[in-house]
Design a protein around this motif. Structure first.
Motif, PDB file in Angstrom:
ATOM      1  N   GLU A 145       0.830  -1.201   0.000  1.00  0.00           N
ATOM      2  CA  GLU A 145       0.000   0.000   0.000  1.00  0.00           C
ATOM      3  C   GLU A 145       0.863   1.249   0.000  1.00  0.00           C
ATOM      4  N   ASP A 146       0.272   2.343  -0.495  1.00  0.00           N
ATOM      5  CA  ASP A 146       1.033   3.588  -0.621  1.00  0.00           C
ATOM      6  C   ASP A 146       1.534   4.109   0.711  1.00  0.00           C
ATOM      7  N   PHE A 147       0.692   4.006   1.738  1.00  0.00           N
ATOM      8  CA  PHE A 147       1.123   4.597   3.015  1.00  0.00           C
ATOM      9  C   PHE A 147       2.337   3.875   3.577  1.00  0.00           C
ATOM     10  N   ALA A 148       2.465   2.577   3.257  1.00  0.00           N
ATOM     11  CA  ALA A 148       3.637   1.844   3.737  1.00  0.00           C
ATOM     12  C   ALA A 148       4.882   2.296   2.982  1.00  0.00           C
ATOM     13  N   THR A 149       4.749   2.440   1.664  1.00  0.00           N
ATOM     14  CA  THR A 149       5.863   2.942   0.866  1.00  0.00           C
ATOM     15  C   THR A 149       6.271   4.326   1.350  1.00  0.00           C
ATOM     16  N   ALA A 150       5.283   5.172   1.604  1.00  0.00           N
ATOM     17  CA  ALA A 150       5.572   6.530   2.061  1.00  0.00           C
ATOM     18  C   ALA A 150       6.386   6.499   3.345  1.00  0.00           C
ATOM     19  N   ALA A 151       5.970   5.649   4.267  1.00  0.00           N
ATOM     20  CA  ALA A 151       6.680   5.574   5.546  1.00  0.00           C
ATOM     21  C   ALA A 151       8.117   5.121   5.318  1.00  0.00           C
ATOM     22  N   THR A 152       8.311   4.127   4.440  1.00  0.00           N
ATOM     23  CA  THR A 152       9.661   3.647   4.159  1.00  0.00           C
ATOM     24  C   THR A 152      10.500   4.752   3.539  1.00  0.00           C
ATOM     25  N   LEU A 153       9.907   5.490   2.593  1.00  0.00           N
ATOM     26  CA  LEU A 153      10.639   6.564   1.920  1.00  0.00           C
ATOM     27  C   LEU A 153      11.047   7.654   2.892  1.00  0.00           C
ATOM     28  N   MET A 154      10.234   7.865   3.916  1.00  0.00           N
ATOM     29  CA  MET A 154      10.563   8.901   4.894  1.00  0.00           C
ATOM     30  C   MET A 154      11.594   8.409   5.888  1.00  0.00           C
ATOM     31  N   GLY A 155      12.101   7.219   5.668  1.00  0.00           N
ATOM     32  CA  GLY A 155      13.213   6.740   6.478  1.00  0.00           C
ATOM     33  C   GLY A 155      12.825   5.913   7.679  1.00  0.00           C
ATOM     34  N   ALA A 156      11.585   5.444   7.721  1.00  0.00           N
ATOM     35  CA  ALA A 156      11.205   4.606   8.860  1.00  0.00           C
ATOM     36  C   ALA A 156      11.845   3.234   8.710  1.00  0.00           C
ATOM     37  N   ARG A 157      12.314   2.687   9.824  1.00  0.00           N
ATOM     38  CA  ARG A 157      12.904   1.349   9.771  1.00  0.00           C
ATOM     39  C   ARG A 157      11.787   0.303   9.796  1.00  0.00           C
ATOM     40  N   PRO A 158      12.103  -0.941   9.319  1.00  0.00           N
ATOM     41  CA  PRO A 158      11.078  -1.993   9.249  1.00  0.00           C
ATOM     42  C   PRO A 158      10.255  -2.113  10.526  1.00  0.00           C
ATOM     43  N   ARG A 159      10.960  -2.063  11.685  1.00  0.00           N
ATOM     44  CA  ARG A 159      10.272  -2.255  12.949  1.00  0.00           C
ATOM     45  C   ARG A 159       9.169  -1.209  13.112  1.00  0.00           C
ATOM     46  N   ARG A 160       9.510   0.029  12.743  1.00  0.00           N
ATOM     47  CA  ARG A 160       8.537   1.098  12.897  1.00  0.00           C
ATOM     48  C   ARG A 160       7.400   0.954  11.883  1.00  0.00           C
ATOM     49  N   VAL A 161       7.766   0.635  10.648  1.00  0.00           N
ATOM     50  CA  VAL A 161       6.722   0.487   9.626  1.00  0.00           C
ATOM     51  C   VAL A 161       5.734  -0.594  10.045  1.00  0.00           C
ATOM     52  N   ILE A 162       6.276  -1.729  10.513  1.00  0.00           N
ATOM     53  CA  ILE A 162       5.385  -2.826  10.903  1.00  0.00           C
ATOM     54  C   ILE A 162       4.531  -2.426  12.097  1.00  0.00           C
ATOM     55  N   ALA A 163       5.203  -1.911  13.136  1.00  0.00           N
ATOM     56  CA  ALA A 163       4.495  -1.684  14.391  1.00  0.00           C
ATOM     57  C   ALA A 163       3.546  -0.491  14.326  1.00  0.00           C
ATOM     58  N   ARG A 164       3.971   0.609  13.659  1.00  0.00           N
ATOM     59  CA  ARG A 164       3.164   1.823  13.695  1.00  0.00           C
ATOM     60  C   ARG A 164       2.189   1.940  12.534  1.00  0.00           C
ATOM     61  N   HIS A 165       2.567   1.392  11.382  1.00  0.00           N
ATOM     62  CA  HIS A 165       1.730   1.626  10.208  1.00  0.00           C
ATOM     63  C   HIS A 165       0.926   0.410   9.775  1.00  0.00           C
ATOM     64  N   LEU A 166       1.525  -0.773   9.875  1.00  0.00           N
ATOM     65  CA  LEU A 166       0.835  -1.951   9.340  1.00  0.00           C
ATOM     66  C   LEU A 166      -0.008  -2.661  10.391  1.00  0.00           C
ATOM     67  N   LEU A 167       0.587  -2.908  11.567  1.00  0.00           N
ATOM     68  CA  LEU A 167      -0.124  -3.687  12.596  1.00  0.00           C
ATOM     69  C   LEU A 167      -1.484  -3.097  12.981  1.00  0.00           C
ATOM     70  N   PRO A 168      -1.551  -1.765  13.244  1.00  0.00           N
ATOM     71  CA  PRO A 168      -2.846  -1.242  13.688  1.00  0.00           C
ATOM     72  C   PRO A 168      -3.962  -1.525  12.689  1.00  0.00           C
ATOM     73  N   ASN A 169      -3.603  -1.743  11.424  1.00  0.00           N
ATOM     74  CA  ASN A 169      -4.605  -2.008  10.409  1.00  0.00           C
ATOM     75  C   ASN A 169      -5.359  -3.297  10.618  1.00  0.00           C
ATOM     76  N   PHE A 170      -4.693  -4.278  11.228  1.00  0.00           N
ATOM     77  CA  PHE A 170      -5.425  -5.534  11.395  1.00  0.00           C
ATOM     78  C   PHE A 170      -5.333  -6.068  12.810  1.00  0.00           C
ATOM     79  N   MET A 171      -5.027  -5.170  13.752  1.00  0.00           N
ATOM     80  CA  MET A 171      -4.963  -5.580  15.152  1.00  0.00           C
ATOM     81  C   MET A 171      -6.285  -6.193  15.596  1.00  0.00           C
ATOM     82  N   SER A 172      -7.390  -5.578  15.155  1.00  0.00           N
ATOM     83  CA  SER A 172      -8.690  -6.070  15.618  1.00  0.00           C
ATOM     84  C   SER A 172      -8.931  -7.512  15.156  1.00  0.00           C
ATOM     85  N   HIS A 173      -8.515  -7.796  13.908  1.00  0.00           N
ATOM     86  CA  HIS A 173      -8.654  -9.170  13.422  1.00  0.00           C
ATOM     87  C   HIS A 173      -7.845 -10.134  14.284  1.00  0.00           C
TER      88      HIS A 173
END
Lengths: 384, 331
Positions: free
Chosen positions: A275-303
């Motif tokens: 998804e674009d927001f994940a690419t954006a976060a990576t481009l802004m210099g976020a490390r994998p740990r941050r991308v996963i924990a802050r941007h991706l996980l909250p998307n499906f935490m409820s599941h």
């Protein structure tokens, strides 16, 4: 040019907000946070709400077991071995006396060599409330002897009968809940962490990490869980203290259970990382740990929470089964499974059916978690 | 198809190799080995220990060798059908297990069969008559089946049978056939005794299967191709069988991957509770007494059962669904 129609102009005053204006109800709905909407969804699922309430009551009772149980875990009533359950009555000979039990009369049947109990309808034993009874150490911290309900002085209160050592089954079931209910929670927490970390790594990095994790998951899932659990818990040294064994069992439960969650995390991450927001976060210099924990996980935490809720019952059942087989927790630690060991002997069960009562809370808990998990799963995606 | 088959067999062999390594590690986890605890037990009872025999066994089974060598010996034996030696029974594992291996397969096979036979019509009915009383009733029963753990169900049924009929239901054959070689009469006796354990083991799986088939079929029932077929005047029964049911059947068969481990797990614990003549009861005993050749053999056997079962279900899927056959089987 002249036959062209006149330009239409409405005479109504122009209100630029006309379309965007929302009724208060719509506004409330559109502005609600995701979790709030999930709650609204869940609330419509009556069975899930009731189940949640039942579980809440059970978990609260676990905190104050010592206060709720009329007897202490190991109090032996040596005069009342295998005593049958006593009913609670309100009226004695048509007169209201408040809750009381009738006394039990014990005789030894010389033919069958068995204790036989008869209800002595003259012996009225009124229950006492907020009374001092068996002394206990509250959570092992301080001494107390306050109970919600105790039998009359020199009386008995065996709501579900007693076992072979004359210990009150009801009190023991309450104490057993403390172990049985927490095993599932701690186990699922560990399995949750394992699942997110391993599944997250596989889904985010892809490539060879992914293929290795995939293979491991496939193999673990193709193995029957219970024999694996049995073999692992048989490997716990007998000389370990009960509390260490308890944690050992929860770790074992988690070790076999994580693949299901890891697979869910992986497949979601694989889809989301494009998804674009994940690419954006990576481009802004976020490390994998941050991308996963802050941007991706909250998307499906409820599941994830929903599927975790659905796998708690299997852990509770596994602990019950292991203890029942004598491979899990051992007395003096008491869980529902440990209590059911007494029910292994079919002759004993036929004579004293109340030995099977620890089954009832097991089934209720499993059902409640299933219903709650079902409701949560439906509510997990409130935007649908 | 041949290509697919070859690849699938290769995957299966690698899987089994990894599983064997895992099983070996697990059975080696407990401190010490059976012989050490055997010796201490004998000594605590004040009995003389036959040092020579112990040393002989130790050398025979390579217990004095490094672990990796022991592993290779063990796996080599397994491949050749030598399952090792049970210290507890003082007999080769093959003799201890004997008929139990076959009976385990029989019990599991019939449980899976039972699940499919029961779940199929009920699942179809629940989906076609969604939200009818029948659907609600069956869903409720299904939920209860899911929530009642099968070993507790076994206990309850044993209690009821004992209490009201005065019979014990905890065997797989009439007593006179125990320790008898397989014969026609024995087979009949086994089939007669199979019903109760199969129902107990199958309940939870059936409930899950019904719910999944119902969901799959419901997904298909309202698609446009169904509407088209109906608009063209196909009768309801023919329509159902010809189109949506065929689509819903694939996941139904593929689900055996989830079902088999569950059934095998269930059969182990139910056998222990009911004392059935399968590999369950020796497994507990072996685990408790660190009789690791025996427990290792049983663990490998149940793993083999699920892995081969899945292999068969994959083949069935490949036959049914050309997409899998042609693409080389990405599930």
């Amino acid at each position: 040019m002249s036959d062209r129609m006149d330009h239409f102009v409405s005479t109504e005053p122009f209100d630029p907000q006309a379309i965007e204006a929302l009724s208060p109800e719509q506004e409330r709905y559109y502005m609600a946070s995701q979790w709030k909407m999930m709650w609204w969804r869940l609330r419509r699922h009556k069975l899930a709400v009731i189940s949640g309430f039942v579980l809440l009551v059970m978990y609260v009772s676990v905190v104050i077991t010592e206060f709720l149980a009329p007897y202490e875990l190991s109090t032996r009533n040596v005069d009342y071995l295998f005593a049958p359950p006593q009913g609670i009555h309100l009226f004695h000979e048509g007169r209201f006396v408040g809750p009381f039990t009738y006394g039990l009369e014990q005789t030894l049947n010389m033919e069958t060599l068995q204790r036989e109990y008869a209800v002595d309808e003259t012996n009225v034993q009124p229950l006492r409330f907020f009374c001092s009874g068996d002394p206990y150490r509250f959570w092992g911290l301080f001494e107390a002897d306050l109970h919600l309900v105790c039998p009359a002085e020199d009386g008995t209160l065996f709501l579900l009968g007693t076992d072979r050592l004359g210990r009150d089954m009801w009190s023991r079931i309450l104490y057993g809940a403390r172990v049985s209910l927490t095993v599932g929670l701690i186990g699922i927490t560990l399995s949750f962490i394992l699942g997110i970390v391993i599944g997250g790594a596989a889904g985010y990095f892809g490539g060879w990490v992914d293929s290795i994790v995939q293979r491991v998951i496939e193999i673990l899932r193709s193995l029957p869980e219970l024999p694996l659990w049995m073999a692992l818990s048989a490997a716990l040294p007998a000389r370990w203290s009960p509390i260490v064994i308890y944690f050992g069992i929860t770790i074992i439960l988690a070790l076999v259970d994580w693949p299901g969650l890891a697979r869910a995390v992986r497949s979601k991450l694989l889809a989301l990382r494009e998804e674009d927001f994940a690419t954006a976060a990576t481009l802004m210099g976020a490390r994998p740990r941050r991308v996963i924990a802050r941007h991706l996980l909250p998307n499906f935490m409820s599941h994830l929470i929903a599927s975790a809720t659905l796998s708690i019952p299997s852990m509770i059942l596994a602990e019950t089964a292991l203890s029942f087989l004598g491979l899990g927790l051992r007395p003096p630690v008491t869980s529902w499974g440990v209590l059911l060991i007494e029910a292994q002997n079919i002759e004993a069960v036929t004579l004293f059916p109340w030995l099977m009562t620890p089954m009832v809370p097991v089934i209720i808990t499993v059902l409640a978690f299933n219903f709650l998990g079902d409701g949560l799963r439906d509510a997990a995606d409130p935007y649908k | 198809m041949l290509n697919y088959l070859a690849r699938r067999i290769l995957v299966m062999i690698v899987t089994l190799a990894i599983i064997s390594l895992m099983v070996f590690v697990i059975i080696q986890l407990p401190e010490g080995d059976f012989l050490t605890s055997y010796i201490t037990e004998l000594q605590s009872q004040g009995e003389a220990v036959d040092k020579q025999k112990i040393e002989y066994l130790r050398a025979q089974y390579g217990l004095d060798q490094p672990l990796w060598q022991q592993y290779l010996t063990w796996v080599g034996g397994l491949v050749q059908g030598d399952l090792g030696y049970s210290f507890e029974y003082d007999l080769p594992v093959t003799v201890v297990l004997g008929d139990r291996l076959l009976l385990t397969i029989v019990v599991n096979f019939f449980s899976v069969l039972f699940i499919y036979i029961i779940a199929f019509p009920i699942g179809v009915y629940s989906a076609v008559r969604q939200y009818s009383w029948g659907d609600y009733g069956l869903t409720l029963v299904g939920f209860l089946g899911l929530a009642t753990p099968n070993f507790l169900l076994a206990l309850i049924l044993m209690y009821l049978a004992n209490r009201y009929f005065g019979t014990s239901i905890g065997t797989l054959m009439a007593p006179e056939y125990l320790d008898q070689p397989m014969s026609f009469g024995k087979m009949i006796s086994i089939l007669e005794h199979l019903a109760v354990p199969v129902i107990i083991i199958g309940t939870a799986g059936t409930a899950g299967m019904i719910r999944r088939l119902r969901a799959n079929l419901l997904d298909e029932l309202f698609k446009q191709y169904v509407v088209t077929a109906r608009a063209k005047g196909l009768s309801e029964g023919k329509l159902l069988v010809k189109y949506p049911l065929r689509m819903a059947l694939n996941p139904f068969i593929a689900d055996i991957g989830n079902l088999l481990p569950q059934v095998v797990s269930g059969s182990v614990i139910v056998s222990i509770v009911m004392g059935l003549e399968t590999v369950g009861p020796p497994l507990v005993k072996a685990l408790q007494s660190q009789d690791f050749f025996l427990s290792g053999a049983v663990l490998m056997f149940v793993a083999l059962l699920t892995v081969i079962g899945m292999f068969i279900s994959d083949l069935a899927l490949a036959v049914l669904d050309p997409r899998i056959r042609l693409q080389g089987g990405a599930r």
